[in-house]
Design a protein around this motif. Structure first.
Motif: not given
Length: 84
Positions: A17-29
């Protein structure tokens, strides 16, 4: 779903959700993913910790004797250890 999987999934959901908020690619976790390489700045890491405290009802750093984890796996483990 066991408590450990619920904790892991909650942390993943919040990071996504934090990644989407910044319009970043969702990191591989993965467990060995380095937290600072996830693309979250220090403000968002603080937001993540606050959200996790709201979610789980505790702050693992409140004692002042816990270092911030380096990897995603260490972060999950920190919350899992406190939960058990």
């Amino acid at each position: 779903m066991g408590a450990g999987m619920q904790i892991r999934q909650a942390i993943i959901s919040k990071i996504e959700a934090l990644a989407l908020e910044r319009q970043m690619a969702i990191p591989s976790l993965r467990d060995d993913s380095v937290i600072v390489d996830l693309g979250l700045d220090s403000f968002r890491l603080g937001v993540l910790v606050a959200q996790l405290e709201d979610e789980f009802g505790f702050d693992p750093w409140a004692s002042g004797q816990v270092d911030f984890p380096v990897t995603f796996g260490e972060l999950v483990s920190l919350y899992e250890r406190h939960e058990t």
